[in-house]
Design a protein around this motif. Structure first.
Motif, mmCIF file in Angstrom:
data_model
loop_
_atom_site.group_PDB
_atom_site.id
_atom_site.type_symbol
_atom_site.label_atom_id
_atom_site.label_comp_id
_atom_site.label_asym_id
_atom_site.label_seq_id
_atom_site.Cartn_x
_atom_site.Cartn_y
_atom_site.Cartn_z
ATOM 1 N N GLY A 34 -69.118 -59.828 -64.104
ATOM 2 C CA GLY A 34 -70.024 -60.600 -65.073
ATOM 3 C C GLY A 34 -70.009 -62.059 -65.067
ATOM 4 N N ASN A 35 -70.830 -62.550 -65.767
ATOM 5 C CA ASN A 35 -70.579 -64.044 -66.252
ATOM 6 C C ASN A 35 -69.880 -64.426 -67.203
ATOM 7 N N TYR A 91 -67.071 -63.469 -62.691
ATOM 8 C CA TYR A 91 -65.636 -63.229 -62.532
ATOM 9 C C TYR A 91 -65.613 -61.643 -62.075
ATOM 10 N N SER A 92 -64.675 -61.250 -61.600
ATOM 11 C CA SER A 92 -64.478 -59.833 -61.400
ATOM 12 C C SER A 92 -62.904 -59.495 -61.852
ATOM 13 N N LYS A 93 -62.819 -57.890 -62.046
ATOM 14 C CA LYS A 93 -61.617 -57.777 -62.468
ATOM 15 C C LYS A 93 -61.681 -56.177 -62.440
ATOM 16 N N ASN A 139 -56.947 -65.453 -56.570
ATOM 17 C CA ASN A 139 -57.367 -64.251 -56.443
ATOM 18 C C ASN A 139 -58.812 -63.704 -56.694
ATOM 19 N N LEU A 140 -59.557 -63.159 -55.835
ATOM 20 C CA LEU A 140 -60.781 -62.757 -56.069
ATOM 21 C C LEU A 140 -61.132 -61.883 -57.320
ATOM 22 N N ILE A 141 -60.175 -60.835 -57.083
ATOM 23 C CA ILE A 141 -60.192 -59.805 -58.140
ATOM 24 C C ILE A 141 -58.833 -59.759 -58.917
ATOM 25 N N GLN A 142 -58.787 -59.790 -60.003
ATOM 26 C CA GLN A 142 -57.469 -59.595 -60.683
ATOM 27 C C GLN A 142 -56.801 -58.204 -60.725
#
Length: 809
Positions: A249-250, A256-258, A473-476
């Motif tokens: 999402g924004n 961001y990405s999680k 970290n690109l993805i948490q």
């Protein structure tokens, strides 16, 4: 709409020291295949450049094979006259050679066995160099990692790359802490830096790689300005099926990405499909072509002699059918010929040597498309949480929807909330799988990378660069399951599912000593529920010191960036010496199943100490564990194997009893006959043989009953059965015989001298006489086996209150 790209997920300005003088390596450590990639990033063009490495692998004859794909297999060539260990393609080609036995001179599928304590699982390893002895999956992993590192170093040197190297390994997102720790230990012992996050979840690595691929193809994924999107990553490999759901999402700081959720750890993969095909279709072909029935094969023969040689053919037939179905596979819908009756065949014969049966030949094994579709219905069923047990001597198979349901439920989403489904893993090439998932997610966009098998390693390489180079970290990542502590009152949540990692330190301060004079405190730690033990954390008091009831016990826990649980415990402010006991399995287990695993571990250790040959004591303990757990078939076949190796300990009657209890009347009859021939005056054996004839040959049944009563006129079981026979001819004509049997049992019952097996006969005798209340009392009085636990209830803590951080499950 916003493009979802790697650069959008990075901060506006990125910088990292050592980017240019470091080679960033990503390794996808797979159950069947491993791939190595390296990544670079240009600040000038904002491009990530990733390539998989061609790795030189030695073949059995000394020639070499170069490929990006490295089979995760190790072989020792002594049986071929070469005192040499090889890794990769050459070893994989020997998997189904009858001269190579798993654990003795070839090792594979050790990834899924990490984190368990089965003792010397490979007790018959024939490697003579003690420093290279492979006793368990962790030893195999260390040797395999050593090979990978040497090939990376060769490539860097030959291509003049930066000698300083940073690694990242991709593993299943659902890998538990004990599995991750063993991988990290193997990396550290081979000099691979693991000071920070060395591991990345495979679904996250796959998504990172797909973002790079879609950007390069100028078709990036999109996220609307007004809402987030959900991506389900379906990672179906040879040994595991991982499902991860990500939210993109924004936010205030940009895109961001999680992770929203990760499925539980399930052992389901393409290897299971191969096993199913081999057992369900190829094994019957083998039996039929050799004029045998399936009951002529023993469990050990199927597992050790037959199944390994059928798996390669099963896999080959699977691949052929999938590839041909894929040719006409459009919009992820199966073509009509994918369900046809015509079959595929391999143009060779398989010769299988079984010491007891000789050499059997399976000529040109085949599989029809309809049979394969039938098998895939079993693995693609959405009917229940788990599939019924198909074969008693191997683990039950799971449906691909088991991990899918797990991930969607934990994310609190519905099927229609999934915007994208990303397929990853070699087994996702299967069109039957993709068609099933498309049918269940009709509104989702299906994403399929160009190369399903090298894809994840490229994402791991990018992660290595971004994390080690840019500290980002690109993805948490998150945890997949809650971590629990068992107390006397129940379980306490130490870490909830979905905890972001690395986590903050959690403190549990509402535990206390339950009794005076305790010398040991036990903190059993579980994943998800009390059927899946991570380890038992034992706290030992200093010498000559005991504890007072009510003394506070403080527990502190944190999860590292690699999802490894760190645990500390304090009593009266003093950190306690702890002994973390490893689990026996990564799967959920009952107490009885754990007892079986303990016996299997001891069996392996004793066999190792005995030069690779199982011991009589080991067999007997293993048989009792199987019997107590209600696994009659395994118990019978264990005694059968023991009888082959130690004929002087022959217990033919008991083997017959267990086969009968397992429903195998043919094998039961075989052993009762052998037992009766060996000891014709034994009343118990004669009666068991008579009873086996009851359903198949009425005349032999009556004759054997008379022989039993000639040997012992007061045998209560024979009296009951003869009374039943007479009652069938004339009502109540056999009542006196049954009354006599009842009185014999009643006298033993009153004296508390009934054998365990006699309770059911006594209850049946009472029911036959209409004494139903008495029958119920008898059944309730039957002794129950109590399995040994992995912890002592007396050593558990108790909870002071339900306030604060404590949450009872």
């Amino acid at each position: 709409m916003t493009d979802i790209t790697l650069n959008n997920l990075l901060p506006v300005r990125v910088s990292g020291s050592g980017i240019d003088d470091t080679t960033f390596v990503g390794i996808d450590f797979g159950t069947s295949t491993t791939v190595i990639s390296i990544a670079t990033h240009s600040n000038a063009t904002s491009e990530f450049i990733v390539r998989s490495l061609p790795i030189v692998q030695e073949l059995e004859d000394g020639r070499t094979h170069t490929s990006e794909k490295i089979p995760t297999v190790i072989a020792y060539l002594k049986t071929l006259g070469r005192n040499k260990i090889i890794v990769g393609q050459g070893a994989a080609e020997l998997k189904h050679n009858h001269s190579f036995k798993l654990g003795r001179n070839i090792w594979y599928s050790f990834k899924t066995a990490l984190g368990t304590d089965a003792g010397a699982l490979y007790y018959n390893c024939e490697i003579e160099n003690e420093t290279l002895k492979l006793r368990n999956p962790k030893d195999a992993l260390k040797l395999f990692v050593r090979f990978l590192k040497s090939r990376v170093e060769d490539y860097i040197k030959n291509n003049n790359l930066a000698p300083h190297t940073q690694y990242a390994f991709s593993i299943p997102a659902s890998f538990e802490a004990n599995q991750r720790k063993e991988l990290l230990d193997a990396l550290a012992q081979n000099g691979i830096p693991v000071a920070r996050q060395a591991l990345i979840d495979e679904p996250n690595a796959a998504f990172i790689s797909y973002l790079q691929e879609s950007f390069s193809d100028k078709s990036p994924l999109k996220v609307p300005d007004h809402r987030n999107v959900n991506v389900m990553v379906f990672d179906f490999g040879a040994g595991t099926c991982d499902v991860s759901i990500l939210e993109i999402g924004n936010g205030l700081k940009g895109t961001y990405s999680k992770n929203l959720s990760i499925s539980k750890y399930y052992e389901i993969g393409g290897d299971d499909i191969d096993k199913y095909l081999a057992l369900e279709f190829l094994l019957p072909q083998l039996a039929k072509q050799n004029n045998l029935s399936l009951t002529d094969f023993r469990k050990g023969e199927i597992k050790k002699d037959i199944l390994p040689l059928l798996l390669k053919t099963a896999e080959q037939l699977k691949i052929t059918i999938c590839e041909k179905a894929n040719l006409k596979h459009q919009n992820h819908t199966l073509p009509s010929h994918a369900l046809a009756l015509n079959d595929e065949s391999v143009g060779y014969d398989i010769n299988i040597g079984i010491p007891r049966l000789g050499t059997l030949t399976l000529s040109k094994p085949s599989l029809s498309y309809s049979q394969f579709a039938e098998a895939m219905k079993y693995f693609c069923s959405d009917a229940s949480e788990s599939q019924p047990q198909k074969y008693e001597y191997i683990k039950s198979f799971k449906s691909i929807f088991t991990p899918i349901r797990s991930a969607i439920k934990k994310a609190s989403l519905e099927h229609e909330d999934i915007d994208y489904v990303l397929f990853i893993g070699g087994s996702s090439k299967n069109p039957y799988v993709r068609a099933t998932i498309k049918e269940h997610f009709p509104e989702s966009e299906i994403l399929v990378p160009g190369d399903l098998q090298t894809h994840v390693s490229k994402g791991a390489a990018i992660h290595s660069l971004v994390f080690n180079g840019y500290r980002k970290n690109l993805i948490q990542p998150i945890t997949s399951e809650p971590i629990l502590i068992l107390t006397r009152e129940g379980t306490v949540t130490l870490m909830p599912a979905g905890t972001e990692v690395p986590s903050e330190i959690t403190k549990i301060e509402d535990l206390e000593v339950a009794e005076d004079n305790q010398e040991i405190i036990e903190l059993p730690i579980f994943i998800g529920n009390t059927r899946k033990m991570l380890f038992n954390f034992k706290l030992y008091m200093p010498e000559n010191k005991t504890l007072r009831k009510g003394t506070p016990v403080k527990v502190m826990a944190e999860i590292s960036s690699d999802k490894v649980l760190g645990l500390r415990a304090f009593i009266e402010g003093i950190e306690m010496i702890a002994e973390p006991l490893a689990p026996f399995s990564n799967a959920e287990k009952t107490t009885e199943e754990r007892e079986v695993l303990i016996a299997e571990k001891q069996f392996n250790l004793q066999a190792e100490r005995n030069g690779g040959r199982p011991t009589k004591d080991g067999f007997e303990a293993l048989y009792r564990a199987y019997k107590n757990a209600g696994l009659d078939l395994q118990a019978a076949q264990t005694l059968e194997e023991m009888n082959d190796l130690f004929p002087e300990t022959s217990n033919l009657n008991q083997i017959g009893v267990l086969f009968s209890s397992a429903g195998d009347r043919v094998k039961a009859l075989e052993y009762y006959k052998k037992a009766h021939e060996a000891n014709p005056s034994n009343v118990t054996v004669a009666f068991n043989l008579a009873l086996q004839y009851k359903l198949s040959d009425a005349s032999k049944f009556q004759d054997m009953l008379e022989k039993v009563l000639q040997l012992d006129p007061n045998d209560p079981e024979a009296l009951l059965e003869k009374g039943r026979l007479q009652n069938k001819r004339s009502a109540d004509s056999g009542r006196d015989l049954i009354e006599t049997a009842f009185n014999i049992y009643k006298k033993k019952f009153d004296n508390n001298s009934l054998s365990e097996w006699e309770y059911s006969w006594f209850a049946s005798t009472a029911s036959e006489l209409g004494k139903n209340d008495m029958a119920m009392i008898i059944r309730e009085s039957q002794p129950k086996h109590k399995a040994a636990g992995l912890w002592n209830e007396k050593n558990l803590t108790k909870i002071k209150s339900n306030e604060g951080l404590i949450k009872i499950q």
